[in-house]
Scaffold this motif. Structure first.
Motif, PDB file in Angstrom:
ATOM      1  N   HIS A  11       0.839  -1.193   0.000  1.00 17.75           N
ATOM      2  CA  HIS A  11       0.000   0.000   0.000  1.00 17.75           C
ATOM      3  C   HIS A  11       0.878   1.248   0.000  1.00 17.75           C
ATOM      4  O   HIS A  11       1.728   1.421   0.872  1.00 17.75           O
ATOM      5  CB  HIS A  11      -0.900   0.023   1.234  1.00 17.75           C
ATOM      6  N   VAL A  12       0.691   2.088  -1.022  1.00 18.16           N
ATOM      7  CA  VAL A  12       1.382   3.372  -1.106  1.00 18.16           C
ATOM      8  C   VAL A  12       0.312   4.428  -1.345  1.00 18.16           C
ATOM      9  O   VAL A  12      -0.309   4.444  -2.404  1.00 18.16           O
ATOM     10  CB  VAL A  12       2.414   3.396  -2.258  1.00 18.16           C
ATOM     11  N   HIS A  13       0.103   5.282  -0.383  1.00 18.29           N
ATOM     12  CA  HIS A  13      -0.960   6.286  -0.511  1.00 18.29           C
ATOM     13  C   HIS A  13      -0.771   7.127  -1.776  1.00 18.29           C
ATOM     14  O   HIS A  13       0.341   7.549  -2.067  1.00 18.29           O
ATOM     15  CB  HIS A  13      -0.951   7.212   0.705  1.00 18.29           C
ATOM     16  N   PRO A  14      -1.848   7.335  -2.567  1.00 16.36           N
ATOM     17  CA  PRO A  14      -3.242   6.940  -2.355  1.00 16.36           C
ATOM     18  C   PRO A  14      -3.597   5.567  -2.930  1.00 16.36           C
ATOM     19  O   PRO A  14      -4.769   5.207  -2.939  1.00 16.36           O
ATOM     20  CB  PRO A  14      -3.992   8.050  -3.087  1.00 16.36           C
ATOM     21  N   PHE A  15      -2.571   4.847  -3.417  1.00 16.02           N
ATOM     22  CA  PHE A  15      -2.833   3.514  -3.976  1.00 16.02           C
ATOM     23  C   PHE A  15      -2.842   2.499  -2.826  1.00 16.02           C
ATOM     24  O   PHE A  15      -1.968   1.622  -2.729  1.00 16.02           O
ATOM     25  CB  PHE A  15      -1.763   3.154  -5.008  1.00 16.02           C
ATOM     26  N   ASP A  16      -3.820   2.642  -1.960  1.00 17.59           N
ATOM     27  CA  ASP A  16      -3.874   1.813  -0.756  1.00 17.59           C
ATOM     28  C   ASP A  16      -5.275   1.247  -0.516  1.00 17.59           C
ATOM     29  O   ASP A  16      -5.632   0.901   0.615  1.00 17.59           O
ATOM     30  CB  ASP A  16      -3.413   2.617   0.461  1.00 17.59           C
ATOM     31  N   LYS A  17      -6.046   1.159  -1.584  1.00 18.40           N
ATOM     32  CA  LYS A  17      -7.420   0.671  -1.458  1.00 18.40           C
ATOM     33  C   LYS A  17      -7.542  -0.822  -1.763  1.00 18.40           C
ATOM     34  O   LYS A  17      -8.568  -1.431  -1.469  1.00 18.40           O
ATOM     35  CB  LYS A  17      -8.359   1.435  -2.402  1.00 18.40           C
ATOM     36  N   HIS A  18      -6.502  -1.411  -2.344  1.00 18.45           N
ATOM     37  CA  HIS A  18      -6.569  -2.811  -2.769  1.00 18.45           C
ATOM     38  C   HIS A  18      -6.241  -3.745  -1.601  1.00 18.45           C
ATOM     39  O   HIS A  18      -5.696  -3.327  -0.574  1.00 18.45           O
ATOM     40  CB  HIS A  18      -5.604  -3.057  -3.931  1.00 18.45           C
ATOM     41  N   SER A  19      -6.552  -5.002  -1.808  1.00 20.30           N
ATOM     42  CA  SER A  19      -6.252  -6.023  -0.805  1.00 20.30           C
ATOM     43  C   SER A  19      -5.581  -7.204  -1.493  1.00 20.30           C
ATOM     44  O   SER A  19      -5.526  -7.282  -2.719  1.00 20.30           O
ATOM     45  CB  SER A  19      -7.537  -6.479  -0.101  1.00 20.30           C
ATOM     46  N   GLY A  20      -5.072  -8.131  -0.693  1.00 22.67           N
ATOM     47  CA  GLY A  20      -4.427  -9.311  -1.253  1.00 22.67           C
ATOM     48  C   GLY A  20      -2.978  -9.042  -1.630  1.00 22.67           C
ATOM     49  O   GLY A  20      -2.362  -8.082  -1.181  1.00 22.67           O
ATOM     50  N   GLY A  21      -2.431  -9.880  -2.488  1.00 24.99           N
ATOM     51  CA  GLY A  21      -1.042  -9.740  -2.907  1.00 24.99           C
ATOM     52  C   GLY A  21      -0.163 -10.810  -2.288  1.00 24.99           C
ATOM     53  O   GLY A  21      -0.464 -11.361  -1.229  1.00 24.99           O
ATOM     54  N   ASN A  22       0.953 -11.121  -2.977  1.00 23.12           N
ATOM     55  CA  ASN A  22       1.844 -12.200  -2.526  1.00 23.12           C
ATOM     56  C   ASN A  22       3.055 -11.694  -1.742  1.00 23.12           C
ATOM     57  O   ASN A  22       3.865 -12.498  -1.283  1.00 23.12           O
ATOM     58  CB  ASN A  22       2.313 -13.031  -3.721  1.00 23.12           C
ATOM     59  N   GLN A  23       3.208 -10.389  -1.611  1.00 25.27           N
ATOM     60  CA  GLN A  23       4.294  -9.762  -0.838  1.00 25.27           C
ATOM     61  C   GLN A  23       5.692 -10.155  -1.334  1.00 25.27           C
ATOM     62  O   GLN A  23       6.671 -10.050  -0.603  1.00 25.27           O
ATOM     63  CB  GLN A  23       4.156 -10.087   0.650  1.00 25.27           C
ATOM     64  N   ILE A  24       5.769 -10.556  -2.607  1.00 26.48           N
ATOM     65  CA  ILE A  24       7.048 -11.009  -3.140  1.00 26.48           C
ATOM     66  C   ILE A  24       8.094  -9.902  -3.146  1.00 26.48           C
ATOM     67  O   ILE A  24       9.278 -10.149  -2.902  1.00 26.48           O
ATOM     68  CB  ILE A  24       6.855 -11.599  -4.564  1.00 26.48           C
ATOM     69  N   LEU A  25       7.662  -8.664  -3.387  1.00 25.10           N
ATOM     70  CA  LEU A  25       8.594  -7.538  -3.412  1.00 25.10           C
ATOM     71  C   LEU A  25       8.840  -6.978  -2.015  1.00 25.10           C
ATOM     72  O   LEU A  25       9.964  -6.573  -1.690  1.00 25.10           O
ATOM     73  CB  LEU A  25       8.069  -6.454  -4.351  1.00 25.10           C
ATOM     74  N   GLN A  26       7.820  -6.966  -1.190  1.00 24.28           N
ATOM     75  CA  GLN A  26       8.011  -6.520   0.193  1.00 24.28           C
ATOM     76  C   GLN A  26       8.997  -7.427   0.924  1.00 24.28           C
ATOM     77  O   GLN A  26       9.818  -6.949   1.734  1.00 24.28           O
ATOM     78  CB  GLN A  26       6.671  -6.503   0.933  1.00 24.28           C
ATOM     79  N   ASN A  27       8.937  -8.715   0.652  1.00 26.85           N
ATOM     80  CA  ASN A  27       9.862  -9.653   1.294  1.00 26.85           C
ATOM     81  C   ASN A  27      11.310  -9.414   0.875  1.00 26.85           C
ATOM     82  O   ASN A  27      12.243  -9.781   1.602  1.00 26.85           O
ATOM     83  CB  ASN A  27       9.465 -11.099   0.965  1.00 26.85           C
ATOM     84  N   GLN A  28      11.496  -8.787  -0.298  1.00 25.22           N
ATOM     85  CA  GLN A  28      12.842  -8.463  -0.767  1.00 25.22           C
ATOM     86  C   GLN A  28      13.277  -7.066  -0.315  1.00 25.22           C
ATOM     87  O   GLN A  28      14.422  -6.677  -0.561  1.00 25.22           O
ATOM     88  CB  GLN A  28      12.901  -8.546  -2.296  1.00 25.22           C
ATOM     89  N   GLY A  29      12.361  -6.335   0.303  1.00 29.80           N
ATOM     90  CA  GLY A  29      12.741  -5.031   0.844  1.00 29.80           C
ATOM     91  C   GLY A  29      12.079  -3.823   0.210  1.00 29.80           C
ATOM     92  O   GLY A  29      12.364  -2.677   0.594  1.00 29.80           O
ATOM     93  N   MET A  30      11.192  -4.023  -0.781  1.00 29.76           N
ATOM     94  CA  MET A  30      10.486  -2.870  -1.344  1.00 29.76           C
ATOM     95  C   MET A  30       9.584  -2.259  -0.274  1.00 29.76           C
ATOM     96  O   MET A  30       8.882  -2.978   0.435  1.00 29.76           O
ATOM     97  CB  MET A  30       9.662  -3.256  -2.566  1.00 29.76           C
ATOM     98  N   ASN A  31       9.616  -0.923  -0.180  1.00 27.25           N
ATOM     99  CA  ASN A  31       8.741  -0.245   0.771  1.00 27.25           C
ATOM    100  C   ASN A  31       8.095   0.961   0.100  1.00 27.25           C
ATOM    101  O   ASN A  31       8.296   1.207  -1.099  1.00 27.25           O
ATOM    102  CB  ASN A  31       9.512   0.167   2.027  1.00 27.25           C
ATOM    103  N   ILE A  32       7.345   1.704   0.871  1.00 20.77           N
ATOM    104  CA  ILE A  32       6.610   2.849   0.333  1.00 20.77           C
ATOM    105  C   ILE A  32       7.547   3.829  -0.352  1.00 20.77           C
ATOM    106  O   ILE A  32       7.303   4.273  -1.479  1.00 20.77           O
ATOM    107  CB  ILE A  32       5.827   3.554   1.461  1.00 20.77           C
ATOM    108  N   HIS A  33       8.645   4.176   0.319  1.00 24.36           N
ATOM    109  CA  HIS A  33       9.545   5.216  -0.200  1.00 24.36           C
ATOM    110  C   HIS A  33      10.276   4.758  -1.466  1.00 24.36           C
ATOM    111  O   HIS A  33      10.414   5.530  -2.419  1.00 24.36           O
ATOM    112  CB  HIS A  33      10.546   5.627   0.881  1.00 24.36           C
ATOM    113  N   SER A  34      10.744   3.520  -1.477  1.00 20.88           N
ATOM    114  CA  SER A  34      11.493   3.050  -2.651  1.00 20.88           C
ATOM    115  C   SER A  34      10.578   2.896  -3.853  1.00 20.88           C
ATOM    116  O   SER A  34      10.974   3.186  -4.986  1.00 20.88           O
ATOM    117  CB  SER A  34      12.214   1.730  -2.336  1.00 20.88           C
ATOM    118  N   TRP A  35       9.335   2.451  -3.622  1.00 19.12           N
ATOM    119  CA  TRP A  35       8.396   2.346  -4.746  1.00 19.12           C
ATOM    120  C   TRP A  35       8.090   3.731  -5.307  1.00 19.12           C
ATOM    121  O   TRP A  35       8.060   3.930  -6.527  1.00 19.12           O
ATOM    122  CB  TRP A  35       7.088   1.679  -4.315  1.00 19.12           C
TER     123      TRP A  35
END
Length: 247
Positions: A34-58
């Motif tokens: 979730h990156v505001h305002p793109f934070d309305k969706h649900s689900g996802g496999n967290q494949i990028l978050q597990n590698q370290g992607m976060n709000i700021h880097s995205w």
């Protein structure tokens, strides 16, 4: 490489869509980040978050993708006087070739008026180009313009590797929001183009996302999302106007 497709540019506004920008938002849906305002969706496999992607880097990645599209970088006019003369000559030749208006008088007064018109237009164009260079002083613009979205990632290489795989998958899907394509391909009068709420150049990109959100990204970019459903143009224009007013 998939590139930006349908566009409409009038005066101080550019309205278009881009599969590169769509890809960046699609990645959020796949991962669930979730990156505001793109934070309305649900689900996802967290494949990028597990590698370290976060709000700021995205978000930093999205900004580079947007810079890739900045039309001002194409507006350089090395010699404004020569370019204005060439434009007047080209316009005059076009008039003379058109048999329906062959009686138009292209006298010295007409040429001077046209020369002044093009001088002002091209001067403004060059000014916008110089402003773009100032906006991106520390960046390698040529490299940005030649790069795919995964290549524009500047964080962990493991994340870039996943983005490369997702980019290949995304291109193979050739996914697009048909309603965005339709509204940009169909000739129509955008009232917002003739009644801009601010006197500054802005680029608006219609982006596929399941929920209606708007965001302004400095220096000139407005993102207005369009769910994959029939579009109410009046409502869409109201949303575009709102994000421009707050830019």
């Amino acid at each position: 490489m998939i590139n930006s497709h349908n566009t409409s540019t009038t005066g101080h506004i550019h309205i278009g869509s881009s599969s590169l920008i769509d890809f960046a938002v699609w990645v959020l849906l796949i991962d669930g980040l979730h990156v505001h305002p793109f934070d309305k969706h649900s689900g996802g496999n967290q494949i990028l978050q597990n590698q370290g992607m976060n709000i700021h880097s995205w978000y930093d990645w999205l900004k580079l993708i947007l810079i890739h599209h900045d039309n001002r970088l194409f507006w350089h006019v090395p010699n404004i006087h020569e370019a204005s003369q060439a434009s007047v000559k080209s316009f005059q030749e076009l008039l003379e070739l058109n048999s329906q208006i062959h009686n138009v008088i292209c006298d010295e007064e007409w040429q001077n008026e046209q020369q002044q018109h093009y001088l002002e237009q091209l001067s403004q164009q060059e000014q916008c180009y110089q402003e773009a260079l100032t906006d991106y002083l520390s960046l390698d613009i040529n490299s940005i313009r030649e790069s795919t979205p995964p290549q524009l990632w500047v964080g962990k290489q493991a994340i870039q590797g996943v983005l490369i795989q997702l980019w290949d998958k995304y291109q193979a899907l050739k996914y697009s929001n048909s309603f965005i394509n339709d509204i940009l391909q169909t000739p129509r009068l955008w009232s917002i183009e003739s009644n801009l709420p601010i006197n500054k150049y802005r680029e608006i990109y219609l982006v596929d996302y399941p929920f209606e959100v708007e965001i302004f990204v400095k220096p000139i970019f407005c993102i207005v999302t369009v769910p994959n459903i029939p579009i109410n143009q009046e409502k869409l224009e109201s949303r575009m106007k709102r994000v421009i007013e707050h830019s």
